[in-house]
Scaffold this motif. Structure first.
Motif, mmCIF file in Angstrom:
data_model
loop_
_atom_site.group_PDB
_atom_site.id
_atom_site.type_symbol
_atom_site.label_atom_id
_atom_site.label_comp_id
_atom_site.label_asym_id
_atom_site.label_seq_id
_atom_site.Cartn_x
_atom_site.Cartn_y
_atom_site.Cartn_z
ATOM 1 N N LEU A 227 -5.553 10.987 -5.199
ATOM 2 C CA LEU A 227 -4.896 9.687 -5.280
ATOM 3 C C LEU A 227 -3.814 9.589 -4.206
ATOM 4 O O LEU A 227 -2.980 10.486 -4.078
ATOM 5 C CB LEU A 227 -4.264 9.490 -6.666
ATOM 6 C CG LEU A 227 -5.075 8.724 -7.711
ATOM 7 C CD1 LEU A 227 -6.423 9.382 -7.938
ATOM 8 C CD2 LEU A 227 -4.306 8.598 -9.010
ATOM 9 N N TYR A 228 -3.837 8.486 -3.472
ATOM 10 C CA TYR A 228 -2.845 8.226 -2.430
ATOM 11 C C TYR A 228 -2.086 6.956 -2.819
ATOM 12 O O TYR A 228 -2.648 5.860 -2.848
ATOM 13 C CB TYR A 228 -3.532 8.057 -1.069
ATOM 14 C CG TYR A 228 -4.313 9.272 -0.661
ATOM 15 C CD1 TYR A 228 -3.741 10.271 0.126
ATOM 16 C CD2 TYR A 228 -5.631 9.446 -1.090
ATOM 17 C CE1 TYR A 228 -4.467 11.400 0.489
ATOM 18 C CE2 TYR A 228 -6.353 10.579 -0.743
ATOM 19 C CZ TYR A 228 -5.767 11.548 0.037
ATOM 20 O OH TYR A 228 -6.485 12.668 0.392
ATOM 21 N N PHE A 229 -0.812 7.139 -3.137
ATOM 22 C CA PHE A 229 0.038 6.055 -3.625
ATOM 23 C C PHE A 229 0.744 5.410 -2.433
ATOM 24 O O PHE A 229 1.699 5.959 -1.891
ATOM 25 C CB PHE A 229 1.030 6.635 -4.630
ATOM 26 C CG PHE A 229 2.041 5.660 -5.159
ATOM 27 C CD1 PHE A 229 1.687 4.366 -5.478
ATOM 28 C CD2 PHE A 229 3.355 6.056 -5.364
ATOM 29 C CE1 PHE A 229 2.619 3.469 -5.980
ATOM 30 C CE2 PHE A 229 4.302 5.181 -5.860
ATOM 31 C CZ PHE A 229 3.932 3.885 -6.171
ATOM 32 N N ALA A 289 -0.569 12.172 -3.507
ATOM 33 C CA ALA A 289 0.300 12.053 -2.336
ATOM 34 C C ALA A 289 0.856 10.638 -2.296
ATOM 35 O O ALA A 289 0.113 9.670 -2.485
ATOM 36 C CB ALA A 289 -0.465 12.353 -1.051
ATOM 37 N N SER A 290 2.157 10.514 -2.118
ATOM 38 C CA SER A 290 2.767 9.198 -1.939
ATOM 39 C C SER A 290 2.921 8.955 -0.445
ATOM 40 O O SER A 290 3.332 9.844 0.304
ATOM 41 C CB SER A 290 4.117 9.117 -2.653
ATOM 42 O OG SER A 290 4.991 10.133 -2.199
ATOM 43 N N VAL A 291 2.585 7.742 -0.027
ATOM 44 C CA VAL A 291 2.505 7.426 1.400
ATOM 45 C C VAL A 291 3.291 6.153 1.685
ATOM 46 O O VAL A 291 2.908 5.065 1.244
ATOM 47 C CB VAL A 291 1.041 7.244 1.852
ATOM 48 C CG1 VAL A 291 0.973 7.064 3.367
ATOM 49 C CG2 VAL A 291 0.175 8.414 1.404
ATOM 50 N N ALA A 292 4.378 6.275 2.422
ATOM 51 C CA ALA A 292 5.169 5.107 2.816
ATOM 52 C C ALA A 292 4.511 4.406 3.999
ATOM 53 O O ALA A 292 3.782 5.016 4.783
ATOM 54 C CB ALA A 292 6.593 5.522 3.176
ATOM 55 N N THR A 293 4.769 3.127 4.133
ATOM 56 C CA THR A 293 4.172 2.362 5.225
ATOM 57 C C THR A 293 4.656 2.816 6.597
ATOM 58 O O THR A 293 4.006 2.547 7.607
ATOM 59 C CB THR A 293 4.474 0.868 5.057
ATOM 60 O OG1 THR A 293 5.897 0.680 4.947
ATOM 61 C CG2 THR A 293 3.804 0.315 3.816
ATOM 62 N N ASP A 294 5.804 3.482 6.651
ATOM 63 C CA ASP A 294 6.306 3.980 7.938
ATOM 64 C C ASP A 294 6.082 5.482 8.096
ATOM 65 O O ASP A 294 6.679 6.124 8.960
ATOM 66 C CB ASP A 294 7.794 3.647 8.107
ATOM 67 C CG ASP A 294 8.664 4.230 6.993
ATOM 68 O OD1 ASP A 294 8.105 4.767 5.996
ATOM 69 O OD2 ASP A 294 9.904 4.150 7.102
ATOM 70 N N ALA A 295 5.210 6.056 7.265
ATOM 71 C CA ALA A 295 4.932 7.496 7.334
ATOM 72 C C ALA A 295 3.870 7.789 8.388
ATOM 73 O O ALA A 295 3.067 6.927 8.754
ATOM 74 C CB ALA A 295 4.467 8.012 5.975
ATOM 75 N N ASP A 296 3.874 9.022 8.868
ATOM 76 C CA ASP A 296 2.851 9.488 9.794
ATOM 77 C C ASP A 296 1.651 9.927 8.967
ATOM 78 O O ASP A 296 1.744 10.878 8.184
ATOM 79 C CB ASP A 296 3.393 10.663 10.617
ATOM 80 C CG ASP A 296 2.413 11.149 11.677
ATOM 81 O OD1 ASP A 296 1.192 10.972 11.480
ATOM 82 O OD2 ASP A 296 2.863 11.715 12.688
ATOM 83 N N PRO A 297 0.493 9.266 9.095
ATOM 84 C CA PRO A 297 -0.653 9.631 8.263
ATOM 85 C C PRO A 297 -1.131 11.055 8.474
ATOM 86 O O PRO A 297 -1.641 11.690 7.549
ATOM 87 C CB PRO A 297 -1.730 8.616 8.671
ATOM 88 C CG PRO A 297 -1.319 8.155 10.033
ATOM 89 C CD PRO A 297 0.182 8.175 10.021
#
Length: 310
Positions: A227-229, A289-297
């Motif tokens: 799951l990727y949040f 994993a939580s993923v911010a919109t400004d994170a490096d994928p």
């Protein structure tokens, strides 16, 4: 490594997603107890993963009792068991949220753009392992189901479907009015996923509730799930000091953020949702994993970027 910058923070292109094939390999598959080695190199704790039905024959000493065909046994009056062929390739399914809340960001790029980038990187890596790639793209208006397919064709079909999804052509500033809830979408996903598959579910999990958890728990019994949040930093924390006007195209809302209590309650609401999803994943052997919109994928997909449930 620098953060991946899409051609547009609000759109994706096929050339951009294809260029992510050059991304370094990522180690995102959760480790599970070894039960059987398939010719494709995957170890499974799920009975039947990578196995295709071949025939039914009389039971022989040493056969797995779980493979007994009770219907044939009852009909013939003698115990019979099912035989399976090993499949060389593992199905990997990308379930990607194209609902309206995913088309939002205040930093970086839209949540859906970041999710598409992550999907592309993961799909290219799955191809390098010889897996078959499929897709399940869903929005409040429709869904697109792509059966897992081997080779580069499977990846390209997924990327093309993401780029061509009709959600990109929706009129802006319309409220989020889902025709079915997230729980119903996951219920449909249950009917699509084959036992032994790996599923990458990328969403902001708007409408997460007990029914979503119930359906995902059932899915986790037959597939490995990651799951990727996806979230925007504004959803996690309000800016300090100011009046901010929000609108869904019909109604306006003004938020006053100079009060510490309001900011604290806002932060707690987001943190509680994130923790609830992570705790659920830990309890059902899912990767989170939580993923911010400004994170490096690329950094997100490194082992340290998420929590592996043990």
């Amino acid at each position: 490594m620098k953060t991946a910058k899409p051609t547009s923070p609000a759109a994706i292109s096929l050339s951009e997603l294809m260029a992510l094939r050059a991304a370094p390999a990522v180690g995102v598959i959760p480790k599970a107890p070894a039960m059987a080695m398939l010719s494709g190199g995957h170890r499974s704790r799920f009975r039947g993963r990578g196995m295709e039905f071949a025939e039914v024959r009389a039971y022989q000493p040493g056969d797995d009792v779980r493979s007994i065909d009770w219907r044939v046994t009852a009909r013939r009056g003698k115990v019979h068991t099912k035989l399976f062929h090993e499949e060389r390739e593992r199905p990997v399914l990308f379930a990607l949220d194209f609902r309206r809340p995913m088309f939002f960001a205040t930093r970086g790029c839209f949540k859906v753009v970041r999710a598409a980038q992550l999907s592309a990187i993961l799909a290219w890596n799955a191809l390098s392992r010889g897996d078959r790639i499929g897709g399940f793209l869903f929005s409040e208006e429709h869904r697109t189901e792509l059966r897992p397919q081997g080779g580069q064709r499977g990846v390209l079909r997924l990327l093309q479907a993401m780029v061509a999804d009709s959600a990109w052509q929706r009129p802006p500033h319309l409220p989020f009015e889902p025709r079915q809830r997230l729980a119903e979408t996951i219920q449909r996903l249950l009917r699509v996923v084959r036992p032994g598959s790996q599923v990458h579910l990328l969403s902001d999990f708007n409408q997460w509730d007990a029914d979503v958890e119930k359906n995902l728990a059932v899915l986790a019994r037959q597939a490995e799930i990651s799951l990727y949040f996806l979230y925007d930093p504004l959803e996690a924390d309000l800016p300090h000091g100011g009046n901010f006007r929000l609108s869904d195209g019909h109604k306006d809302l003004t938020i006053v953020t100079d009060r510490q209590l309001i900011r604290h309650e806002y932060q707690q609401t987001f943190a509680a949702l994130r923790q609830r999803i992570e705790n659920f994943c830990q309890g059902h052997r899912m990767r989170f994993a939580s993923v911010a919109t400004d994170a490096d994928p690329h950094q997100v997909l490194m082992p340290k970027g998420g929590t592996h449930a043990r």
